[in-house]
Design a protein around this motif. Sequence first.
Motif, mmCIF file in Angstrom:
data_model
loop_
_atom_site.group_PDB
_atom_site.id
_atom_site.type_symbol
_atom_site.label_atom_id
_atom_site.label_comp_id
_atom_site.label_asym_id
_atom_site.label_seq_id
_atom_site.Cartn_x
_atom_site.Cartn_y
_atom_site.Cartn_z
ATOM 1 N N LYS A 143 -114.418 -18.783 65.801
ATOM 2 C CA LYS A 143 -115.658 -18.245 66.344
ATOM 3 C C LYS A 143 -115.349 -17.043 67.229
ATOM 4 C CE LYS A 143 -117.956 -22.749 66.422
ATOM 5 N NZ LYS A 143 -118.572 -23.800 67.271
ATOM 6 N N SER A 144 -115.946 -15.935 66.911
ATOM 7 C CA SER A 144 -115.816 -14.758 67.766
ATOM 8 C C SER A 144 -117.008 -13.861 67.519
ATOM 9 C CB SER A 144 -114.514 -14.001 67.482
ATOM 10 O OG SER A 144 -114.470 -13.573 66.133
ATOM 11 N N THR B 216 -98.970 -16.196 70.133
ATOM 12 C CA THR B 216 -99.717 -17.252 69.448
ATOM 13 C C THR B 216 -100.521 -18.079 70.442
ATOM 14 O OG1 THR B 216 -97.829 -17.368 67.932
ATOM 15 C CG2 THR B 216 -99.534 -19.044 67.685
ATOM 16 N N GLN B 217 -99.925 -18.392 71.596
ATOM 17 C CA GLN B 217 -100.652 -19.137 72.625
ATOM 18 C C GLN B 217 -101.815 -18.312 73.184
ATOM 19 O OE1 GLN B 217 -96.545 -20.460 74.432
ATOM 20 N NE2 GLN B 217 -98.181 -21.426 75.609
ATOM 21 N N GLN B 218 -101.580 -17.022 73.376
ATOM 22 C CA GLN B 218 -102.658 -16.168 73.874
ATOM 23 C C GLN B 218 -103.800 -16.093 72.867
ATOM 24 O OE1 GLN B 218 -101.358 -12.368 75.646
ATOM 25 N NE2 GLN B 218 -99.288 -13.222 75.725
ATOM 26 N N LEU B 219 -103.448 -16.081 71.565
ATOM 27 C CA LEU B 219 -104.480 -16.101 70.532
ATOM 28 C C LEU B 219 -105.274 -17.397 70.616
ATOM 29 C CD1 LEU B 219 -105.909 -15.130 67.958
ATOM 30 C CD2 LEU B 219 -104.025 -16.119 66.633
ATOM 31 N N ALA B 220 -104.572 -18.507 70.835
ATOM 32 C CA ALA B 220 -105.248 -19.800 70.957
ATOM 33 C C ALA B 220 -106.265 -19.765 72.092
ATOM 34 C CB ALA B 220 -104.224 -20.906 71.178
ATOM 35 N N LEU B 221 -105.867 -19.180 73.209
ATOM 36 C CA LEU B 221 -106.783 -19.081 74.346
ATOM 37 C C LEU B 221 -107.954 -18.157 74.021
ATOM 38 C CD1 LEU B 221 -107.350 -19.807 77.329
ATOM 39 C CD2 LEU B 221 -106.055 -17.759 77.956
ATOM 40 N N ASN B 222 -107.667 -17.028 73.365
ATOM 41 C CA ASN B 222 -108.727 -16.068 73.034
ATOM 42 C C ASN B 222 -109.753 -16.643 72.064
ATOM 43 O OD1 ASN B 222 -107.491 -14.157 74.615
ATOM 44 N ND2 ASN B 222 -106.521 -13.074 72.914
ATOM 45 N N LEU B 223 -109.246 -17.421 71.095
ATOM 46 C CA LEU B 223 -110.133 -17.892 70.032
ATOM 47 C C LEU B 223 -110.919 -19.140 70.392
ATOM 48 C CD1 LEU B 223 -108.054 -17.497 66.737
ATOM 49 C CD2 LEU B 223 -110.018 -16.166 67.461
ATOM 50 N N PHE B 224 -110.270 -20.064 71.087
ATOM 51 C CA PHE B 224 -110.848 -21.394 71.162
ATOM 52 C C PHE B 224 -111.162 -21.899 72.562
ATOM 53 C CE2 PHE B 224 -107.957 -21.170 67.472
ATOM 54 C CZ PHE B 224 -108.927 -21.129 66.497
ATOM 55 N N GLN B 225 -110.848 -21.139 73.570
ATOM 56 C CA GLN B 225 -111.174 -21.567 74.923
ATOM 57 C C GLN B 225 -112.322 -20.697 75.425
ATOM 58 O OE1 GLN B 225 -109.924 -24.190 76.108
ATOM 59 N NE2 GLN B 225 -108.149 -24.534 74.797
ATOM 60 N N TYR C 265 -104.810 -11.783 66.743
ATOM 61 C CA TYR C 265 -104.706 -11.547 68.189
ATOM 62 C C TYR C 265 -105.251 -10.166 68.548
ATOM 63 C CZ TYR C 265 -102.673 -10.631 72.770
ATOM 64 O OH TYR C 265 -102.505 -10.294 74.085
ATOM 65 N N LEU C 266 -104.815 -9.146 67.815
ATOM 66 C CA LEU C 266 -105.255 -7.781 68.113
ATOM 67 C C LEU C 266 -106.736 -7.578 67.819
ATOM 68 C CD1 LEU C 266 -102.142 -5.798 66.852
ATOM 69 C CD2 LEU C 266 -102.990 -5.879 69.203
ATOM 70 N N ASN C 267 -107.294 -8.423 66.966
ATOM 71 C CA ASN C 267 -108.728 -8.338 66.675
ATOM 72 C C ASN C 267 -109.587 -9.026 67.736
ATOM 73 O OD1 ASN C 267 -108.807 -6.804 64.299
ATOM 74 N ND2 ASN C 267 -108.360 -8.583 63.020
ATOM 75 N N THR C 268 -108.958 -9.819 68.614
ATOM 76 C CA THR C 268 -109.752 -10.619 69.556
ATOM 77 C C THR C 268 -109.563 -10.246 71.020
ATOM 78 O OG1 THR C 268 -108.015 -12.317 69.595
ATOM 79 C CG2 THR C 268 -109.823 -12.646 68.047
ATOM 80 N N VAL C 269 -108.584 -9.411 71.336
ATOM 81 C CA VAL C 269 -108.331 -9.129 72.746
ATOM 82 C C VAL C 269 -109.349 -8.149 73.322
ATOM 83 C CG1 VAL C 269 -105.891 -9.695 72.824
ATOM 84 C CG2 VAL C 269 -106.598 -7.446 72.015
ATOM 85 N N ASP C 270 -109.538 -8.252 74.638
ATOM 86 C CA ASP C 270 -110.491 -7.427 75.378
ATOM 87 C C ASP C 270 -109.762 -6.212 75.943
ATOM 88 O OD1 ASP C 270 -112.387 -6.327 77.020
ATOM 89 O OD2 ASP C 270 -112.648 -8.085 78.293
ATOM 90 N N PHE C 271 -110.307 -5.018 75.641
ATOM 91 C CA PHE C 271 -109.698 -3.790 76.136
ATOM 92 C C PHE C 271 -110.558 -3.108 77.190
ATOM 93 C CE2 PHE C 271 -107.381 -4.296 72.173
ATOM 94 C CZ PHE C 271 -106.096 -3.913 72.517
ATOM 95 N N ASN D 167 -117.339 -1.970 76.044
ATOM 96 C CA ASN D 167 -117.666 -2.572 74.750
ATOM 97 C C ASN D 167 -116.511 -2.418 73.766
ATOM 98 O OD1 ASN D 167 -120.329 -3.616 75.114
ATOM 99 N ND2 ASN D 167 -121.068 -1.506 75.204
ATOM 100 N N SER D 168 -115.294 -2.625 74.267
ATOM 101 C CA SER D 168 -114.110 -2.458 73.425
ATOM 102 C C SER D 168 -113.395 -3.789 73.262
ATOM 103 C CB SER D 168 -113.166 -1.415 74.036
ATOM 104 O OG SER D 168 -113.806 -0.174 74.128
ATOM 105 N N PHE D 169 -113.711 -4.484 72.202
ATOM 106 C CA PHE D 169 -113.081 -5.764 71.901
ATOM 107 C C PHE D 169 -112.349 -5.620 70.571
ATOM 108 C CE2 PHE D 169 -116.588 -6.636 74.671
ATOM 109 C CZ PHE D 169 -116.128 -7.605 75.535
ATOM 110 N N GLY D 170 -111.034 -5.820 70.623
ATOM 111 C CA GLY D 170 -110.237 -5.668 69.416
ATOM 112 C C GLY D 170 -109.667 -4.262 69.310
ATOM 113 N N ILE D 171 -108.595 -4.150 68.555
ATOM 114 C CA ILE D 171 -107.841 -2.902 68.471
ATOM 115 C C ILE D 171 -108.643 -1.785 67.816
ATOM 116 C CG2 ILE D 171 -106.735 -3.520 66.272
ATOM 117 C CD1 ILE D 171 -105.116 -1.630 69.239
ATOM 118 N N LYS D 172 -109.536 -2.110 66.884
ATOM 119 C CA LYS D 172 -110.322 -1.069 66.216
ATOM 120 C C LYS D 172 -111.268 -0.390 67.197
ATOM 121 C CE LYS D 172 -113.501 -0.243 62.359
ATOM 122 N NZ LYS D 172 -114.231 -0.854 61.217
ATOM 123 N N ALA D 173 -112.031 -1.181 67.943
ATOM 124 C CA ALA D 173 -112.967 -0.617 68.915
ATOM 125 C C ALA D 173 -112.228 0.140 70.008
ATOM 126 C CB ALA D 173 -113.829 -1.728 69.519
ATOM 127 N N ALA D 174 -111.087 -0.400 70.452
ATOM 128 C CA ALA D 174 -110.315 0.265 71.507
ATOM 129 C C ALA D 174 -109.792 1.624 71.040
ATOM 130 C CB ALA D 174 -109.156 -0.622 71.940
#
Length: 749
Positions: free
Chosen positions: A56-57, A133-142, A180-186, A190-197
């Motif tokens: 979910k994102s 991988t742990q950071q992705l887990a936090l980004n995606l599911f917490q 991970y790069l698709n879910t991180v906050d920059f 309104n820049s979420f993920g490497i594409k928007a950033a």
Amino acid sequence: MQQRKAHLTKEETRRYTVTFWKIVLGCIAFGIILIFSVGLGLFGTLPSFRDLENPKSNLASDVISDDGVVLGSYFVQNRSNVRYDQISPNVINALIATEDVRYYSHSGIDFKRTFTIIFYNLIGKKQGASTITQQLALNLFQEEGRAHNVFKRFIQKLQEWIIAIKLERNYTKEEIITMYLNTVDFGSYNSFGIKAASQTYFNTTPDKLKPEQAAVLVGMLKGPSFFSPVRNPERSLARRNTVLENMRKAGYLSDPEAEELKQTPLVLKFRPINHNEGYAAYFRAVLKKDIQKIFEEQNIKKADDTPYDLDRDGLKIYTTINSHMQKYAEEAQSEYIRTLQTQFNRVWKGRNPFKGEAEILLEQGMKRSDRYKSLKDEGLTEGDILKAFNTPVKMNVFSWKGNIDTVMTPMDSIKYYKLMLRNALVSIEAGDSPSVGYVRAWVGGINFEHFKYDQVKMGTRQVGSTAKPFTYAVAIENQGFSPCYQAPNEPVTIDGWTPRAYKPIPGYITLKTALAYSQNYVTAYMMKQVGPTAVVTLLKKMGINSPNLDPYPAICLGTFDASLLDMTGAYSTFVNHGVLNEPIYLLRIEDKNGTVIYERKPKVTVALNEQTAYAMTDMLKGVVQRGTGRRIQYKYRLTNPIGGKTGTTQNNSDGWFIGITPQLVTGVWTGAEDRAIHFLSTSQGEGANSALPVFALYMKKVYADPTLKYTKGDFPTPKGGMSITLNCDAYVPKSVTDSAGVPATEPNP
């Protein structure tokens, strides 16, 4: 006092040893039980395998042009996914070197790093131990983010471990780092993920990021605001250099490369993204409402039977808009309307446009404003509200030279905006193109940030003389009149209605000449011959959906309201050989996995026979060759076959021009927000001056672009030839009858 024993006895040693191992084994058992309990979800539900496959994102939905350009997005968080091969290796290298140097060798948890970090933390050097991988887990599911309570954070860490192991089992390293790069906050733009950033900070795509740019973005992950290159450029520069040094240590950069890049200044191409940004902002706003309506009416839902959310579900929305043509349309509007606004301001300089009946416009503007509603909600009286509206405040207002920060009363701002001219343009593919009916450009207003109301589809205005061709088309189609038929250009009365005329040409003139010079008397004369019911029938058949389209004589002069989209679509029928291809601007919608969930089907209606349609294109060419639209040729040097019709409504409140070429039909409207605000002279307010120039500038840009492949050829004649005489020198009058069956007279040519 008895001296203390210097050594422990064997029994004591054994007892202490047993106690120690009991504690160790107890802790291990407790840890196993705790981890097992976390795995069972006793401390919070863990994601299932299905959740891992479909994390979910909030994914932005992209609006994509016909030539593959993202025009803009709908989003809560501006987040769009990219594939691994769409990410520059510089980004991957910078991330691994800084966040998880043993990324490719661990299985989700780097125990060596974990115990090392525990030691560093004990001696006061605080560091993070989470793998990518742990950071992705936090980004995606917490969803609640990183917990601050120590116990909750400990449980959360165990959850991260379990999820990280699941992720490593089910995904490749490339897939994990991509997620991970698709879910991180920059940051807060309104820049979420490497594409928007990449778009926001460097106005580029992720695959084109240079090492120093990648280092800036990866450096932000430690603290998006603290290391923001916009808000804190010095910190960002230092952090960037730290990341570059990490890349050097990891072997991704040579010593000379790293040192050279560290010396480069921080260079941004900052372009913050919001809903007002991008091309076709008005179009995207209308499109969003249309899609929501389609989903509701057709009951289009996700697999779990929940509604699609355009702001969160990552849909791909494919449209007919051409990004180049959209750009040219917006440029043409900006170039001319700023000049026209100067003319308009000069007209009203030293005058009060809000006298008499127009004074009510200020009260209406006040009561429609958000400021008024807010003050009303606070319980202020009308007197207090009026006082507030006449008290100067700081505000940001639109101008053609850019937004202006100023101090003025809210009432003065209403007056300022009421005198601001609005403009709209829509361009539709026509003729023999396989894309006939496709909307190529849509400019609904002059500035979406300040003026949200769309004037292409949502707004309707009185159409004026752009309605005249429909009466002539009925005369030619239904009753055999020729464009060369000569009618008396003199006052005519129909059921008590007698129109006025602007610069009438005396005597008998052909229908061609009457349309070319927009003669009201002849148009009314032809209405008397054909009857209003037949004209209304044709208007509806050609796609005009106006609420006040009733069969009364004055409709021949355009007293009804219609949208620019409907009028332009109707004119395209003339170019389309008499066939109405309902304007299309939405092609299909795909979900985030690429599955088509909606596809637009074209609607086609035969409205006129082919010969009548061609006769009308010939008459409309006369408007440009020698009539009210001739400045297209003498001023803008467009001498290729172009037809069109100008339109000017009562008091010069609305200016129209709808232009036709063999491949494009383009409509332009200009006017103020309220009809009571208008030019004082027809020479300035007529469609030839207020709307036609935008069309001409747009077409010059379109023709100048060889990639668009629009030719300057002539309109093709009907395949079966023409029985309708278009050369008036060869015309021989023949008997025709009016709507009542009475023969219509015509003098000898």
